[in-house]
Design a protein around this motif. Sequence first.
Motif, mmCIF file in Angstrom:
data_model
loop_
_atom_site.group_PDB
_atom_site.id
_atom_site.type_symbol
_atom_site.label_atom_id
_atom_site.label_comp_id
_atom_site.label_asym_id
_atom_site.label_seq_id
_atom_site.Cartn_x
_atom_site.Cartn_y
_atom_site.Cartn_z
ATOM 1 N N ARG A 152 0.640 -1.082 -0.079
ATOM 2 C CA ARG A 152 0.044 -0.130 0.105
ATOM 3 C C ARG A 152 0.990 1.433 0.072
ATOM 4 N N SER A 153 2.087 1.190 0.792
ATOM 5 C CA SER A 153 2.816 2.243 0.884
ATOM 6 C C SER A 153 3.238 2.954 -0.481
ATOM 7 N N ARG A 154 3.437 2.119 -1.340
ATOM 8 C CA ARG A 154 4.160 2.648 -2.679
ATOM 9 C C ARG A 154 3.373 3.558 -3.233
ATOM 10 N N ASN A 155 2.053 3.614 -3.045
ATOM 11 C CA ASN A 155 0.647 4.633 -3.811
ATOM 12 C C ASN A 155 0.761 5.980 -2.883
ATOM 13 N N ARG A 156 1.287 5.783 -1.706
ATOM 14 C CA ARG A 156 0.965 6.944 -0.745
ATOM 15 C C ARG A 156 0.903 8.396 -1.497
ATOM 16 N N GLY A 157 2.120 8.569 -2.035
ATOM 17 C CA GLY A 157 2.309 9.889 -2.446
ATOM 18 C C GLY A 157 1.300 10.341 -3.525
ATOM 19 N N SER A 158 0.818 9.534 -4.236
ATOM 20 C CA SER A 158 -0.339 10.104 -5.087
ATOM 21 C C SER A 158 -1.687 10.089 -4.569
ATOM 22 N N GLY A 159 -1.908 9.565 -3.415
ATOM 23 C CA GLY A 159 -3.200 9.264 -2.764
ATOM 24 C C GLY A 159 -3.878 10.673 -2.537
ATOM 25 N N SER A 160 -3.272 11.406 -2.018
ATOM 26 C CA SER A 160 -4.322 12.740 -1.777
ATOM 27 C C SER A 160 -4.487 13.287 -3.066
ATOM 28 N N ALA A 161 -3.686 13.259 -3.822
ATOM 29 C CA ALA A 161 -3.913 14.073 -5.342
ATOM 30 C C ALA A 161 -5.191 13.334 -6.001
ATOM 31 N N ARG A 162 -5.131 11.933 -5.697
ATOM 32 C CA ARG A 162 -6.175 11.121 -6.370
ATOM 33 C C ARG A 162 -7.585 11.387 -5.689
ATOM 34 N N ARG A 163 -7.565 11.807 -4.227
ATOM 35 C CA ARG A 163 -8.624 11.882 -3.666
ATOM 36 C C ARG A 163 -9.277 13.228 -4.067
ATOM 37 N N VAL A 164 -8.447 14.156 -4.411
ATOM 38 C CA VAL A 164 -8.994 15.655 -4.497
ATOM 39 C C VAL A 164 -9.569 15.423 -5.964
ATOM 40 N N ARG A 165 -8.902 14.777 -6.876
ATOM 41 C CA ARG A 165 -9.594 14.571 -8.250
ATOM 42 C C ARG A 165 -11.015 13.788 -8.119
ATOM 43 N N GLY A 166 -11.057 12.859 -7.319
ATOM 44 C CA GLY A 166 -12.333 12.041 -7.073
ATOM 45 C C GLY A 166 -13.384 13.072 -6.428
ATOM 46 N N ALA A 167 -13.124 13.869 -5.620
ATOM 47 C CA ALA A 167 -14.132 14.652 -5.128
ATOM 48 C C ALA A 167 -14.426 15.753 -6.159
ATOM 49 N N LEU A 168 -13.637 16.214 -6.926
ATOM 50 C CA LEU A 168 -13.806 17.067 -8.214
ATOM 51 C C LEU A 168 -14.612 16.488 -9.149
ATOM 52 N N LEU A 169 -14.579 15.377 -9.521
ATOM 53 C CA LEU A 169 -15.321 14.316 -10.386
ATOM 54 C C LEU A 169 -16.622 14.160 -9.922
ATOM 55 N N GLY A 170 -16.717 13.990 -8.689
ATOM 56 C CA GLY A 170 -18.317 13.528 -7.891
ATOM 57 C C GLY A 170 -19.059 14.874 -7.849
ATOM 58 N N LEU A 171 -18.382 16.083 -8.229
ATOM 59 C CA LEU A 171 -19.048 17.363 -7.983
ATOM 60 C C LEU A 171 -19.832 17.905 -9.093
ATOM 61 N N ILE A 172 -19.307 17.197 -10.311
ATOM 62 C CA ILE A 172 -19.534 17.570 -11.859
ATOM 63 C C ILE A 172 -21.236 17.227 -12.125
ATOM 64 N N VAL A 173 -21.939 15.957 -11.647
ATOM 65 C CA VAL A 173 -23.185 16.017 -11.813
ATOM 66 C C VAL A 173 -23.930 16.869 -11.009
ATOM 67 N N SER A 222 -23.264 19.805 -10.083
ATOM 68 C CA SER A 222 -23.307 21.269 -10.699
ATOM 69 C C SER A 222 -24.049 21.325 -11.765
ATOM 70 N N LEU A 223 -24.107 20.086 -12.764
ATOM 71 C CA LEU A 223 -25.022 20.119 -14.046
ATOM 72 C C LEU A 223 -26.490 20.106 -13.512
ATOM 73 N N LEU A 224 -26.665 19.492 -12.557
ATOM 74 C CA LEU A 224 -28.279 19.437 -11.936
ATOM 75 C C LEU A 224 -28.446 20.755 -11.726
ATOM 76 N N LEU A 225 -27.815 21.347 -11.113
ATOM 77 C CA LEU A 225 -28.119 22.741 -10.586
ATOM 78 C C LEU A 225 -28.239 23.712 -11.617
ATOM 79 N N GLY A 226 -27.229 23.626 -12.648
ATOM 80 C CA GLY A 226 -27.392 24.408 -13.911
ATOM 81 C C GLY A 226 -28.664 24.032 -14.407
ATOM 82 N N ALA A 227 -28.946 22.872 -14.807
ATOM 83 C CA ALA A 227 -30.473 22.463 -15.604
ATOM 84 C C ALA A 227 -31.523 23.053 -14.621
ATOM 85 N N TRP A 228 -31.488 23.147 -13.462
ATOM 86 C CA TRP A 228 -32.470 23.336 -12.523
ATOM 87 C C TRP A 228 -32.607 24.947 -12.852
#
Lengths: 270, 269
Positions: free
Chosen positions: B11-32, B34-40
Amino acid sequence: MTAVLASSTPTDPRRRPPLEVSFSRLGRSFGTSSDRRVVLRDVTVDIRPGEVLAILGTSGCGKSTLLRAAAGLDTPDAGSVLIDGTEVRGIDERCAVAFQEPRLLPWHTLQANVAIGLPKSSSASAGKAKVAELLKLVGLDRFAKHRPREVSGGMAQRASLARALARTPGVLLLDEPFGALDALTRLKMQDLLLEIHAAQPTTVLLVTHDVDEALQLADRILVLGSSGDGPGSTVKDLIPVPGARPRDRSSRELAELRRHLLTLLGVAAH
Amino acid sequence: MTAPTTVAAPRSRNRGSGSARRVRGALLGLIVPSLLLGAWQLSSVTGTFSAVQLPPPGAVAAAGAELLERGELGVHLGISTQRVLLGFAAGAALGLTAGAVLGLSRTADALLGPTIGAVRAVPSLAWVPLLILWIGINEDSKVTLILIGAFFPVFTTVSLALRHVDRNLVEAGRAFGLTGFRLLTTVQLPAIIPAVFSGLRLALAQSWLFLVAAELIAASMGLGWLLSDSQNNGRVDRIFLAIVLLALLGKTTDALLGLAQRWAVRRWA
């Protein structure tokens, strides 16, 4: 008995002396009454205190069942197991087991895993010292804080051995403890077991399917297998192994004994 | 358990990129969202729906601001969260206890399993009349309903998971003199931590569900009450407000539990 064993004096006053183990007309069957399979029949053998007894037999002959009866993990349906003259009923405080797999708790450090073996009565500070001493004995003192998955299979198995020793057992029960290790690690572990036995004398019952391991480690070898016309396995032979340990793996005497044992196990010795 | 062969934890091998990946995941999750809010927003601007059917986001935010100013929104949020947390905690604790007893004892399972299964089959709302009759229209009856909702997911996952704990580990524990409660806390419970958290997260979702059920039927405050009150007054903006707040609260509490889960799985697995 080896000379080093006789000369060593226990440093820990609470340490249990090696205990005698007697199997008396022990029998065990599995399955329902209509589909009953006899595994062990009429096993009688006395193991002297401090002796290393190897239990040898083919796969499925009941070696482990015999060991489990001594540990109290299994209850025989005929006969009994006596340790130091008293019958084994349920999990026995005087025994400690090391299994074929390390069976360490993956969420604990090696240190915490070894501590699980400590007897209930031991105080926290004495327990801690004991665990540190054992980890040193099995060469894992630098890995005390590691988790089992972070160490090799051989190291995990050494931790498992240390956990068993933490009980300060009168009888050490080893169920093919080196069976899953690679050949080189296995040889090292055998030497380690001899060292431990010299440092902390205890009666050892060692289940194995490896003839050479039995020849290298045991004072006597108990061969289990079918004998006569009855069903299941019983004592086929009980052979003293000549020579003091560590033994020369290539000696002529042992070669003859090896041939005899292999024949008993139904393997052509060529 | 498989024999580990590597010295370093993979597991320790990937730790460096872990937080960056989490931020990217959170941003991806916000897309839909935001789209819904825009459509609304778009649909209310173009007049696809009338403002009564679908009030624009701004109106919903204004309704929220107004309630907040009058000090009512805080009360609704506070009391609803309190009811959920109390009911969830009590239900989870009981579910864990009952799950442990039935998961470990064949006798207890044979004795109590069918009864608990039958009680579980009763739809949640069927309890409401009884709870009101027995306990009355008060906090206790609402928390009890949520407790019932939180109990079963925890109970079911724990009792099932305990049957499948690695038998070799349990036997090793027994061989070293562990029995009963000590065996449970040393070997069995840590072994099922992932399953426990799955049950807890299901239970938390159920808790919010049962909260709204309880508040819709008999309450004088809380988000469920806000829903039914707004329905009676035709305040569609407040209905939307309540729904959005329920979504946010539910997601936030689940995310917090998810963090605890991640920590626990790393600690115990």
